[in-house]
Design a protein around this motif. Structure first.
Motif, short mmCIF file in Angstrom:
data_model
loop_
_atom_site.label_atom_id
_atom_site.label_comp_id
_atom_site.label_asym_id
_atom_site.label_seq_id
_atom_site.Cartn_x
_atom_site.Cartn_y
_atom_site.Cartn_z
N MET A 130 -0.13 -3.55 12.16
CA MET A 130 -1.18 -2.83 11.45
C MET A 130 -1.75 -1.72 12.33
O MET A 130 -1.64 -1.74 13.55
CB MET A 130 -2.31 -3.80 11.06
CG MET A 130 -3.12 -4.32 12.23
SD MET A 130 -4.43 -5.45 11.74
CE MET A 130 -3.47 -6.85 11.21
N SER A 131 -2.36 -0.76 11.68
CA SER A 131 -2.97 0.35 12.40
C SER A 131 -4.30 -0.09 13.00
O SER A 131 -5.07 -0.83 12.39
CB SER A 131 -3.19 1.52 11.44
OG SER A 131 -3.93 2.55 12.06
N GLU A 132 -4.55 0.37 14.23
CA GLU A 132 -5.82 0.09 14.88
C GLU A 132 -6.77 1.29 14.79
O GLU A 132 -7.88 1.24 15.32
CB GLU A 132 -5.59 -0.27 16.36
CG GLU A 132 -4.79 -1.53 16.58
CD GLU A 132 -4.75 -1.96 18.03
OE1 GLU A 132 -5.72 -1.68 18.76
OE2 GLU A 132 -3.74 -2.56 18.45
N GLU A 133 -6.34 2.35 14.14
CA GLU A 133 -7.15 3.56 14.07
C GLU A 133 -8.19 3.45 12.96
O GLU A 133 -7.84 3.17 11.81
CB GLU A 133 -6.26 4.78 13.82
CG GLU A 133 -5.24 5.03 14.92
CD GLU A 133 -4.40 6.25 14.64
OE1 GLU A 133 -4.63 6.88 13.59
OE2 GLU A 133 -3.55 6.59 15.47
N SER A 190 -8.33 -0.60 10.57
CA SER A 190 -8.86 0.66 10.06
C SER A 190 -10.22 0.44 9.40
O SER A 190 -11.08 1.32 9.42
CB SER A 190 -7.88 1.29 9.07
OG SER A 190 -7.59 0.37 8.02
N MET A 191 -10.41 -0.75 8.85
CA MET A 191 -11.70 -1.12 8.26
C MET A 191 -11.77 -2.64 8.15
O MET A 191 -10.80 -3.28 7.75
CB MET A 191 -11.88 -0.50 6.87
CG MET A 191 -13.20 -0.84 6.19
SD MET A 191 -14.62 -0.04 6.97
CE MET A 191 -14.32 1.68 6.50
N VAL A 192 -12.90 -3.22 8.54
CA VAL A 192 -13.14 -4.65 8.36
C VAL A 192 -14.09 -4.82 7.18
O VAL A 192 -15.15 -4.17 7.13
CB VAL A 192 -13.75 -5.28 9.64
CG1 VAL A 192 -14.26 -6.68 9.35
CG2 VAL A 192 -12.72 -5.32 10.75
N TYR A 193 -13.71 -5.66 6.25
CA TYR A 193 -14.52 -5.90 5.05
C TYR A 193 -15.24 -7.24 5.19
O TYR A 193 -14.60 -8.29 5.35
CB TYR A 193 -13.64 -5.90 3.81
CG TYR A 193 -12.94 -4.59 3.56
CD1 TYR A 193 -13.55 -3.59 2.81
CD2 TYR A 193 -11.67 -4.34 4.09
CE1 TYR A 193 -12.91 -2.37 2.59
CE2 TYR A 193 -11.03 -3.13 3.88
CZ TYR A 193 -11.65 -2.15 3.13
OH TYR A 193 -11.02 -0.94 2.92
N GLU A 194 -16.55 -7.19 5.14
CA GLU A 194 -17.35 -8.40 5.24
C GLU A 194 -17.94 -8.77 3.88
O GLU A 194 -18.04 -7.93 2.98
CB GLU A 194 -18.50 -8.21 6.24
CG GLU A 194 -18.06 -8.16 7.69
CD GLU A 194 -19.24 -8.20 8.64
OE1 GLU A 194 -19.01 -8.41 9.84
OE2 GLU A 194 -20.39 -8.03 8.18
#
Length: 665
Positions: free
Chosen positions: A558-561, A457-461
């Motif tokens: 996990m959600s892929e949306e 749902s969100m990737v945190y870098e």
């Protein structure tokens, strides 16, 4: 005793004692003394005791000495059970009790060899591939098998990266993923055949040998020649013919012609690396190639290549070749080696020839046909982006300012404060003390080579504010890493493609431009054809690994949306990057992923594009534009992204793909 002094034993003396296994045992018969301390196995039994199986089958005590000199022939009576009892049935557990009755731990340690347990498909896992499809595949199935394998490989690599950071050991996630897929039926084209393999197209690229095994292109994971037995001559009435070869490039040459290959046989050592120790023999793969020459049977050729930007070898399927001649020549150390000249069958689309042409373009000899600009970014990108038109006389797209960043306008403000990590040097996979890794659910979002592991749902870098300057968790902030080309299409305007092969999960670029809050700038979007809108409805698809295939708990899926805190819209009309040239497709090879990072206490959002599957060179890069969400559908929603489509919306999306105009920038 001689040689003993107290507890001392002279171990230098060699005693003439025969081992017990060389001595011939002599057993007393039932009528001889001394009798057994307890009742003999075959009786007689003391009063009050009755015989039990297997000793109840005989009424006499046999002479065990006869077993050492058995008669030449003794008829077998099938009505009576055998009198032979395994010695292990008489074995009793060792007595570990002391004289006072306490249990004493055993001091004898036996080395237990750990048996390798074969991979067995769990009862609750189904590959979803029928028996018929497993034997004979198609294009959709071949693509699915490779994507499922690579998703599992990325997961195993992610887990191994976390272990490597602690133990320092390195393991091959591709081998584990390949073995798992093979044992659980995630494969196709298991029926070995010469010629064309259903679903595999010329020009397909493979980053691992196991991928070719799973789709039936080349079965051996190590050997360079694959073959099968067919009816023919010989003592057994069968003879081998070659089905495919992998040209590694170490001891093959093409004589300067990409359609001609001189292939060196197998065996005898590596000829060109001066390790050949003996003559090669006309057997196995070498014999199969010779028989294919006599039968005029075509052979599939896979070219092994090594790109300068890649640490591992890449394989490209180059189509069918015909073996024209064979001979024997002396190697560097004087040993005989077999040589086979193969010529590519005519009428096939270029594959390896395109790779050769690209290498010449990169060297500038000759110049790319239809080249307008060698670098339309004017040096903004670290790797130049060429502009090419070999279709018509148009000199290029309308003018715009090239930018590699997202400019957050006054209309787009994120009120959420954010903080980065405090890791020194670099963030380590598996380090839960890292704030950025904890925000990603405890997993490092990328493999060691920068490949995205899973959609989220969100990737945190990590960000420029983090002290981890050499961190690998800044993939989307490092710019374009492949050689891209903006080119004129036949009927879709300008498009984007790559000179380099792109591995599934690899980062391509972000959508640069001006970020806006859609709820505040709705009226200015009507005439903007270069807008990325996160509030559109996108066709859902599954890209992540299967938990059942990885033996993980299905409840942890996990959600892929994608989920964003605001309805983000990015306009690249006046300023943007190469992403503005990517066209739409209902069968895209690129997907978008929301990525966020912290900078100066502020949260920043951007849309990043990753390869959905392996993409061969000179293949157009496309993604799903989505469809406009019906008015009022966002009421009450605080998160925006993919939502399931209704039947009418799916039909509308399909019709838009079939229309002459479609989604064209």
């Amino acid at each position: 005793m001689e040689g003993n002094f107290g507890s001392y034993t002279d171990k230098t003396r060699v005693l003439d004692i025969k081992p017990l296994r060389t001595l011939r045992p002599v057993f007393p018969s039932g009528n001889q003394a001394p009798p057994f301390v307890c009742a003999p196995p075959f009786g007689p039994f003391p009063p009050g005791f009755s015989p039990f199986y297997p000793f109840s089958s005989s009424q006499h005590t046999p002479d065990l000495n006869q077993a050492q000199n058995p008669p030449q022939h003794q008829p077998h009576n099938s009505s009576e059970p055998s009198l032979v009892t395994p010695l292990r049935t008489f074995r009793s557990p060792p007595d570990t009790t002391t004289s006072n009755g306490d249990v004493e731990p055993s001091t004898v340690k036996r080395k237990i060899t750990k048996k390798r347990t074969p991979l067995v498909c769990p009862e609750n896992f189904s590959s979803g591939i029928s028996v018929a499809d497993r034997e004979n595949g198609n294009r959709k199935l071949v693509t699915s098998v490779i994507m499922r394998f690579d998703a599992l490989r990325r997961r195993f690599s992610q887990l191994e990266d976390a272990k490597e950071a602690v133990s320092g050991s390195i393991k091959r996630g591709d081998l584990k993923a390949g073995s798992t897929c093979m044992s659980r039926g995630v494969r196709t084209n298991t029926k070995k055949r010469p010629g064309v393999v259903p679903g595999v197209e010329i020009g397909d690229v493979f980053f691992f040998r196991f991928e070719m095994c799973l789709v039936g292109l080349h079965s051996p994971s190590m050997a360079g020649i694959d073959y099968l037995l067919v009816k023919g001559g010989g003592e057994t009435g069968e003879e081998p013919i070659a089905t495919s070869i992998v040209s590694s490039g170490y001891y093959d040459n093409d004589e300067g012609n990409p359609d001609v290959l001189v292939y060196t046989g197998q065996g005898g050592g590596n000829a060109d690396k001066e390790k050949q120790t003996s003559d090669q023999k006309l057997e196995r793969g070498n014999l199969a190639l010779e028989k294919s020459l006599l039968r005029n049977s075509p052979v599939r050729v896979i070219r092994g290549l090594k790109e300068a930007s890649q640490s591992a070898k890449i394989y490209v399927y180059d189509g069918l070749y015909e073996i024209k001649e064979s001979w024997v020549e002396k190697g560097k150390l004087g040993h005989n080696t077999f040589k086979y000249k193969l010529v590519r069958a005519p009428g096939q689309p270029p594959a390896f020839a395109s790779w050769i042409a690209i290498q010449k373009w990169k060297a500038g000899l000759p110049s790319r046909e239809g080249l307008i600009l060698p670098d339309l970014t004017s040096g903004v990108e670290s790797i130049g982006v060429s502009l090419v038109n070999d279709v018509d006389a148009e000199n290029g797209p309308p003018y715009f300012t090239y930018s590699t960043t997202v400019n957050y306008s006054e209309s787009f403000k994120l009120s959420q404060p954010s903080s980065g990590c405090h890791c020194s040097n670099a963030c380590k996979p598996g380090n839960l003390d890292c704030h950025c890794i904890r925000k990603n659910g405890g997993d490092f979002p990328y493999c060691g080579n920068g490949v995205l592991v899973s959609r989220k749902s969100m990737v945190y870098e990590c960000s420029p504010s983090c002290p981890c300057s050499a961190c690998k968790n800044k993939v989307t902030q490092m710019g374009v890493k492949v050689k891209l080309e903006v080119f004129k299409t036949v009927n879709r305007g300008w498009g984007l493609r790559s000179w380099d092969p792109i591995r599934a999960g690899s980062f391509i670029c972000i959508y640069a431009g001006e970020a806006k809050d859609k709820s505040k700038v709705q009226q200015t979007m009507a005439d903007d054809d270069y807008t990325f809108d996160t509030t559109r409805v996108y066709t859902p698809f599954k890209w992540n690994y299967e938990l059942g295939l990885a033996d993980e708990d299905a409840s942890e899926e996990m959600s892929e949306e994608p989920e964003l805190p605001l309805p983000l819209v990015i306009s690249a009309k006046n300023a943007g990057n190469v992403a503005r040239f990517m066209n739409h497709s209902c069968s895209p090879n690129v997907f978008w992923q929301p990525v966020s990072y912290e900078h100066n206490g502020q949260l920043y959002l951007q849309v990043a594009f990753f390869a959905m599957s392996h993409i061969p060179p000179m293949t157009e890069l496309t993604y799903d534009y989505g469809v406009t969400r019906p008015s009022g559908a966002q009421n009450g929603n605080t998160l925006y992204g993919i939502r399931p489509l209704s039947i009418s919306q799916i039909v509308e999306d399909v019709l838009s793909c079939l229309s002459p105009v479609g989604y064209v920038m």
